[in-house]
Design an enzyme around this catalytic site. Structure first.
Site, PDB file in Angstrom:
ATOM      1  CE1 TYR A 198      -4.304  -2.163   4.509  1.00  0.00           C
ATOM      2  CE2 TYR A 198      -3.502   0.091   4.280  1.00  0.00           C
ATOM      3  CZ  TYR A 198      -3.875  -1.110   3.709  1.00  0.00           C
ATOM      4  OH  TYR A 198      -3.814  -1.265   2.345  1.00  0.00           O
ATOM      5  CB  SER A 253      -0.889   0.012   1.249  1.00  0.00           C
ATOM      6  OG  SER A 253      -1.515   1.266   1.434  1.00  0.00           O
TER       7      SER A 253
END
Length: 270
Positions: free
Chosen positions: A174, A161
């Site tokens: 996350y 990400s």
């Protein structure tokens, strides 16, 4: 780049290569599956569950010549990895590429000081721990098999990400789990290079999927102000194109690198 030969899987008439895409039933995973089929891959799609008709949905965007197999399994369940990996390998008799796409995000964004143990553990269990041990098991099988084709014909791709490098305190657990994935890609790149297996990290930015729906209004407002150099939402197809190019062996003299599929969001601006 190696020249095309009879041993090259990309050569006309050669057997199609096979990729395993975890979390491939939809979203970014679905875009990756479709793109890989158009690059000459048959694809084993792994996911926790498949709703009725999901294979037909995947085939709508896939190369008609490609074979698609579905293998159910929760990759966070390490005890199920032997069964899951065996079914993935036996579906079409081989695996040439593993795409670690399956992942979770935070249920709701909030203060870093309020992150729960459950949310932290879930993010690391799926995004980091599961990906590491699945890659370990798949690569053992890949190394035990005869290599197929030219340099760069086998690969591992980690989908991390933009938050692997860009701090996001409202989804800290996350971001930390994806930063660990970034290092994981480098470690496997070093371990596997001598065996002709290239390892890559792909960092999606703003990609329009069900997972990002919770923050859609926020980022729509930022895009209206010129948030990124390529100022739009990305699509699963954008990520799929990047992954399939890497898996196809088009950059065989590179490994361990991060490919930013984020519209330039990672670029520091003043």
């Amino acid at each position: 780049m190696s020249s095309t030969s009879e041993a090259d899987p990309a050569a006309p008439g050669a057997p199609r290569r096979v990729a395993l895409v975890t979390g491939g039933a939809g979203g970014i995973g679905g875009g990756i599956v479709a793109a890989l089929t158009r690059r000459g891959f048959d694809v084993v799609v792994g996911d926790r569950t498949f709703r009725p008709g999901r294979e037909a949905d995947l085939r709508e965007k896939a190369d008609p010549a490609a074979r698609i197999a579905l293998v159910e399994g929760d990759i966070a369940d390490l005890e199920d990895h032997p069964r899951f990996v065996d079914e993935a390998f036996t579906a079409f008799g081989r695996l040439d590429c593993l795409v670690n796409n399956a992942g979770v995000s935070v249920a709701s964004r909030g203060d870093l000081l309020d992150v729960s143990v459950a949310s932290y553990d879930t993010n690391f269990a799926v995004n980091t721990r599961a990906a590491f041990f699945l890659t370990q098991r798949v690569c053992r099988r890949m190394l035990a098999a005869e290599p197929h084709g030219a340099e760069g014909a086998r690969s591992v791709v980690f989908i991390s990400s933009s938050n692997a490098a860009i701090a996001a305190p409202e989804r800290g657990e996350y971001a930390m789990s994806k930063a660990a994935v970034s290092m994981m890609a480098k470690l496997f790149a070093v371990r596997l290079a001598a065996h002709g297996i290239c390892v890559y990290e792909v960092r999606p930015g703003l990609i329009r999927t069900p997972m990002t729906a919770v923050a859609r209004d926020r980022f729509d407002a930022l895009l209206a102000q010129g948030f990124t150099p390529i100022n739009r939402w990305g699509t699963p197809e954008d990520v799929g194109r990047a992954v399939s190019s890497l898996a196809a062996g088009e950059v065989p003299f590179a490994t361990g690198m991060a490919v930013q599929v984020d519209g330039g969001m990672h670029i520091h601006q003043y």
